[in-house]
Design a protein around this motif. Sequence first.
Motif, short mmCIF file in Angstrom:
data_model
loop_
_atom_site.label_atom_id
_atom_site.label_comp_id
_atom_site.label_asym_id
_atom_site.label_seq_id
_atom_site.Cartn_x
_atom_site.Cartn_y
_atom_site.Cartn_z
N THR A 8 0.83 -1.20 0.00
CA THR A 8 0.00 0.00 0.00
C THR A 8 0.87 1.25 0.00
O THR A 8 1.38 1.65 1.05
CB THR A 8 -0.94 0.02 1.22
OG1 THR A 8 -1.76 -1.16 1.22
CG2 THR A 8 -1.82 1.26 1.23
N PRO A 9 1.08 1.88 -1.15
CA PRO A 9 1.70 3.20 -1.15
C PRO A 9 0.71 4.22 -0.59
O PRO A 9 -0.48 4.17 -0.92
CB PRO A 9 1.99 3.47 -2.64
CG PRO A 9 1.87 2.13 -3.32
CD PRO A 9 0.85 1.38 -2.52
N THR A 10 1.19 5.13 0.25
CA THR A 10 0.28 6.08 0.87
C THR A 10 0.94 7.43 1.05
O THR A 10 2.15 7.51 1.26
CB THR A 10 -0.22 5.54 2.23
OG1 THR A 10 -1.19 6.42 2.78
CG2 THR A 10 0.94 5.37 3.21
N TYR A 11 0.15 8.47 0.95
CA TYR A 11 0.64 9.83 1.17
C TYR A 11 -0.44 10.63 1.88
O TYR A 11 -1.51 10.89 1.32
CB TYR A 11 1.00 10.49 -0.16
CG TYR A 11 1.40 11.94 -0.01
CD1 TYR A 11 2.60 12.29 0.62
CD2 TYR A 11 0.59 12.97 -0.49
CE1 TYR A 11 2.97 13.62 0.78
CE2 TYR A 11 0.96 14.29 -0.35
CZ TYR A 11 2.15 14.61 0.29
OH TYR A 11 2.51 15.94 0.45
N ASN A 12 -0.17 10.95 3.15
CA ASN A 12 -1.10 11.74 3.98
C ASN A 12 -2.51 11.15 3.98
O ASN A 12 -3.50 11.88 3.83
CB ASN A 12 -1.13 13.20 3.50
CG ASN A 12 0.14 13.96 3.87
OD1 ASN A 12 0.92 13.51 4.72
ND2 ASN A 12 0.35 15.11 3.26
N ARG A 13 -2.60 9.86 4.19
CA ARG A 13 -3.89 9.18 4.22
C ARG A 13 -4.17 8.55 5.59
O ARG A 13 -4.92 7.57 5.67
CB ARG A 13 -3.95 8.12 3.13
CG ARG A 13 -4.06 8.69 1.71
CD ARG A 13 -5.43 9.29 1.49
NE ARG A 13 -5.62 9.82 0.14
CZ ARG A 13 -5.99 9.10 -0.91
NH1 ARG A 13 -6.17 7.80 -0.78
NH2 ARG A 13 -6.18 9.67 -2.07
N ALA A 14 -3.60 9.10 6.65
CA ALA A 14 -3.85 8.55 7.98
C ALA A 14 -5.34 8.58 8.32
O ALA A 14 -5.82 7.75 9.10
CB ALA A 14 -3.04 9.32 9.03
N ASP A 39 4.97 7.50 1.21
CA ASP A 39 5.58 8.34 0.18
C ASP A 39 5.77 9.78 0.67
O ASP A 39 5.31 10.73 0.05
CB ASP A 39 4.72 8.30 -1.08
CG ASP A 39 5.39 8.94 -2.29
OD1 ASP A 39 6.62 8.83 -2.40
OD2 ASP A 39 4.67 9.53 -3.12
N GLY A 40 6.46 9.90 1.82
CA GLY A 40 6.78 11.24 2.34
C GLY A 40 5.65 11.92 3.07
O GLY A 40 5.57 13.16 3.07
N ILE A 64 7.89 1.28 5.33
CA ILE A 64 9.05 1.92 4.72
C ILE A 64 8.69 3.37 4.41
O ILE A 64 7.67 3.64 3.75
CB ILE A 64 9.48 1.21 3.42
CG1 ILE A 64 9.92 -0.22 3.73
CG2 ILE A 64 10.60 1.97 2.72
CD1 ILE A 64 10.20 -1.05 2.48
N TYR A 65 9.51 4.30 4.88
CA TYR A 65 9.32 5.71 4.60
C TYR A 65 10.29 6.13 3.50
O TYR A 65 11.47 5.76 3.52
CB TYR A 65 9.58 6.55 5.86
CG TYR A 65 9.32 8.03 5.67
CD1 TYR A 65 8.06 8.57 5.92
CD2 TYR A 65 10.32 8.88 5.24
CE1 TYR A 65 7.80 9.91 5.74
CE2 TYR A 65 10.08 10.23 5.05
CZ TYR A 65 8.82 10.75 5.30
OH TYR A 65 8.58 12.09 5.12
N LYS A 66 9.79 6.89 2.52
CA LYS A 66 10.61 7.37 1.43
C LYS A 66 10.25 8.81 1.10
O LYS A 66 9.18 9.30 1.49
CB LYS A 66 10.44 6.50 0.18
CG LYS A 66 9.01 6.48 -0.35
CD LYS A 66 8.87 5.66 -1.63
CE LYS A 66 9.42 6.37 -2.83
NZ LYS A 66 8.69 7.61 -3.16
N GLU A 67 11.14 9.48 0.39
CA GLU A 67 10.87 10.83 -0.08
C GLU A 67 9.71 10.82 -1.06
O GLU A 67 9.57 9.91 -1.87
CB GLU A 67 12.12 11.40 -0.76
CG GLU A 67 11.98 12.83 -1.25
CD GLU A 67 13.25 13.34 -1.91
OE1 GLU A 67 13.21 14.45 -2.48
OE2 GLU A 67 14.27 12.63 -1.86
N ASN A 68 8.88 11.84 -0.99
CA ASN A 68 7.70 11.91 -1.86
C ASN A 68 8.09 11.93 -3.33
O ASN A 68 8.93 12.73 -3.75
CB ASN A 68 6.87 13.16 -1.53
CG ASN A 68 5.65 13.28 -2.41
OD1 ASN A 68 5.59 14.11 -3.31
ND2 ASN A 68 4.66 12.43 -2.17
#
Length: 303
Positions: A8-14, A39-40, A64-68
């Motif tokens: 699951t790639p996610t960005y600000n979806r808490a 994704d950051g 896993i945390y990565k740069e956006n």
Amino acid sequence: MPQITIFTPTYNRAYCLHKCYESMKRQKNKDFIWLIIDDGSTDNTQLLVEQWKQNDNGFEIKYIYKENGGMHTGYNTAYKHINTELAMNVDSDDYLTDTAIDDILYFWNKNKRSDVGGIYALDIFDNGEVIGEPFPDDLKEFKGWGYKYIYYNTDGKKKVHKNRGDKKFIGVTDIIKQYPDIPVFEGEKYYSLYYKQHRIEADYSILIYNKPVCVVEYMEDGSSNNMFSQYVKNPKGFCDERKFVIDNSPSLYLCLNSSIHYVAESKIANNKNYLSEVKRKLPVILSIPAGNLLYWYIRKKVK
């Protein structure tokens, strides 16, 4: 080692990721890993996931945390860290059906072969309605081309199925890793997630599991609802995808449709050499007037 990884790639979806997590917990078959590619995010996604990891879930959660960089870079990161036999994406605003893991693994273990590169299954809305439409009953597998149109043989007859609506791809990990990463263009954060599937379909058979495994919700901030702005923000990525379809599609309709988009998106990218970059030049030449019209329409839509 579990047999399948759900990534699951996610960005600000808490605010909505808990739906996905709760669906994982509801699975009776816990023979899977849930891999979250952050994704950051700048919200509390990491804190939320760390709390979930402390629970007695019955399955492993990896984070896993990565740069956006956009969802396609999340896919690239995920594939580098997946070692299970199968891999399937579930978006951060979507969730598994209650029997998804059981259904997928039962079907795969019954039907897997060395020449199979993956499975297509159905997506549904939360009311149970199939997105688009199901596959025809006589479509059991295909090889060669599956983007929008699926060409297949049954009872000695050649048939074509127009594939309407999103479908869920469950890939064989070792085969997925045979192909290059999804391309990344500087300054752009979107590329078609069909990139590897194009290539897998050309080389391997794809099995059809004509039942739902994922519940999909199209969020206001999702890429599907913001496609015109994606055209403007990510023209190089779209052009690269269009070139593949133009040069490889068995369908004249798909070739011309992609050519029209290719002309429009090349103008957005300010690429004056677009004609020299495709093998099949005639469809692109014929599409220039319509492509120019589409260019102005896109510009109007994203003012």
